[in-house]
Design a protein around this motif. Structure first.
Motif, PDB file in Angstrom:
ATOM      1  N   UNK A 288       0.842  -1.200   0.000  1.00 50.59           N
ATOM      2  CA  UNK A 288       0.000   0.000   0.000  1.00 50.59           C
ATOM      3  C   UNK A 288       0.875   1.247   0.000  1.00 50.59           C
ATOM      4  N   UNK A 289       1.963   1.208   0.770  1.00 52.47           N
ATOM      5  CA  UNK A 289       2.883   2.346   0.806  1.00 52.47           C
ATOM      6  C   UNK A 289       3.509   2.584  -0.572  1.00 52.47           C
ATOM      7  N   UNK A 290       3.920   1.510  -1.238  1.00 53.10           N
ATOM      8  CA  UNK A 290       4.530   1.641  -2.566  1.00 53.10           C
ATOM      9  C   UNK A 290       3.532   2.112  -3.612  1.00 53.10           C
ATOM     10  N   UNK A 291       2.296   1.626  -3.513  1.00 58.78           N
ATOM     11  CA  UNK A 291       1.278   1.997  -4.484  1.00 58.78           C
ATOM     12  C   UNK A 291       0.943   3.479  -4.419  1.00 58.78           C
ATOM     13  N   UNK A 292       1.309   4.132  -3.314  1.00 56.69           N
ATOM     14  CA  UNK A 292       1.006   5.546  -3.126  1.00 56.69           C
ATOM     15  C   UNK A 292       2.280   6.360  -2.892  1.00 56.69           C
ATOM     16  N   UNK A 293       3.384   5.897  -3.486  1.00 59.32           N
ATOM     17  CA  UNK A 293       4.697   6.469  -3.225  1.00 59.32           C
ATOM     18  C   UNK A 293       4.750   7.973  -3.473  1.00 59.32           C
ATOM     19  N   UNK A 294       3.986   8.468  -4.461  1.00 55.33           N
ATOM     20  CA  UNK A 294       4.041   9.894  -4.788  1.00 55.33           C
ATOM     21  C   UNK A 294       3.299  10.766  -3.778  1.00 55.33           C
ATOM     22  N   UNK A 295       2.523  10.144  -2.887  1.00 54.05           N
ATOM     23  CA  UNK A 295       1.752  10.916  -1.910  1.00 54.05           C
ATOM     24  C   UNK A 295       2.572  11.299  -0.678  1.00 54.05           C
ATOM     25  N   UNK A 296       3.507  10.448  -0.281  1.00 56.11           N
ATOM     26  CA  UNK A 296       4.119  10.591   1.029  1.00 56.11           C
ATOM     27  C   UNK A 296       5.078  11.779   1.100  1.00 56.11           C
ATOM     28  N   UNK A 297       4.862  12.593   2.119  1.00 51.31           N
ATOM     29  CA  UNK A 297       5.683  13.779   2.354  1.00 51.31           C
ATOM     30  C   UNK A 297       6.435  13.713   3.681  1.00 51.31           C
ATOM     31  N   UNK A 298       5.779  13.133   4.683  1.00 46.39           N
ATOM     32  CA  UNK A 298       6.353  13.168   6.029  1.00 46.39           C
ATOM     33  C   UNK A 298       6.139  11.861   6.775  1.00 46.39           C
TER      34      UNK A 298
END
Length: 320
Positions: free
Chosen positions: A129-139
């Protein structure tokens, strides 16, 4: 004269579950009744409430994880249940609810322990799930409790209230949160979030140390915020660390991580490469993709070989 219940045909197979019995007819479970102490039976559930499943045979599993594609090639064939499109979940829940109402007393209390395979499954799901949304994570955010809060259900409610407060100021708030028990027994949370370090409505600096950042609206203890954007190795490292470090059995039958509903989810496909059509599907899925990681390991449950491949559709040369 009352008619006695007839015994089932000999070609039925009996499956004992507690005091219930289920007969198998042509591979499909059919609930016929419940045994009384006198050996008589009375109706328990209609057989229509039992879900029918079709088993899909496969030797390759494909997991679509955003920019990444993960492939598991199995030496031994596996099977996955594919349910009919009817309302089977409702029927399953009715059956489960009935059994849960029964009062079964244990002679000795069971010690509930989280199995290793469940820990591994949770970690892999969280990573995907973290990889599928890699472009979202900022902090990367940590939330702690000043008091020694140990009850996971109570602190989860506090965490939910925190997310509601954040969402009032950031409608698209996205996160993955992992609860963890400290040595003193208190719960704290680790979050991947899409809150920018520059968002002054939600992030503030410590007065005596401006380089230390904190998040607003957590009123129960200390917070810390780190920049996470674009660092895939660091991101997966954190997930692996906190999903396997000191897994506490107090999380038995509890969620081992939470995530917001606005995230992209991994998609699994099951392929039997001995089928020409499915083999072509597999070839097209990996076509024009770059192999970034490969590993072979032994399945600890049956001793067979598994080859893991990871591809990316981007030009990033990332080795995890």
């Amino acid at each position: 004269m009352a008619q006695r219940n007839r015994r089932p045909p000999t070609n039925y197979y009996r499956l004992i579950i507690e005091d219930k019995f289920i007969f198998m007819e042509k591979g499909v479970p059919v609930v016929k009744g419940e045994l009384t102490r006198e050996g008589e039976a009375f109706p328990l559930l209609d057989s229509k409430l039992i879900s029918r499943t079709n088993l899909k045979k496969y030797n390759v599993k494909i997991v679509d994880v955003g920019e990444y594609l993960q492939v598991y090639c199995y030496q031994n064939s596996k099977f996955v249940a594919q349910k009919d499109s009817t309302d089977l979940e409702l029927k399953k829940n009715r059956f489960s609810s009935y059994l849960e109402k029964e009062d079964y007393t244990e002679k000795e209390p069971k010690e509930f322990r989280i199995e290793d395979r469940n820990i591994i499954r949770s970690k892999l799901t969280c990573q995907r799930i973290a990889k599928a949304n890699i472009d979202k994570w900022e902090t990367f955010i940590t939330l702690t409790f000043e008091e020694n809060m140990k009850d996971i259900e109570s602190v989860n409610k506090m965490f939910n209230n925190f997310t509601k407060q954040i969402r009032r100021h950031k409608k698209d708030f996205a996160y993955i949160a992992i609860p963890e028990f400290q040595k003193r027994g208190a719960v704290h949370y680790h979050l991947l979030s899409n809150i920018s370090m520059l968002d002054q409505d939600l992030i503030y600096s410590q007065k005596d140390a401006p380089n230390f950042k904190h998040v607003k609206y957590w009123r129960h203890g200390f917070t810390s915020v780190e920049i996470m954007k674009g660092d895939i190795k660091k991101l997966i490292g954190y997930i692996s660390k906190y999903m396997t470090k000191n897994i506490d059995n107090r999380l038995f039958n509890k969620k081992r991580f939470f995530y917001s509903q606005n995230l992209s989810m991994p998609i699994e496909s099951y392929v039997d490469t001995r089928n020409k059509t499915e083999e072509e599907f597999y070839k097209k899925r990996i076509q024009d993709k770059e192999l970034i990681y490969q590993n072979e390991y032994v399945n600890p449950y049956d001793g067979s070989s598994v080859i893991f491949l990871e591809f990316t559709s981007s030009n990033k040369n990332i080795v995890l």
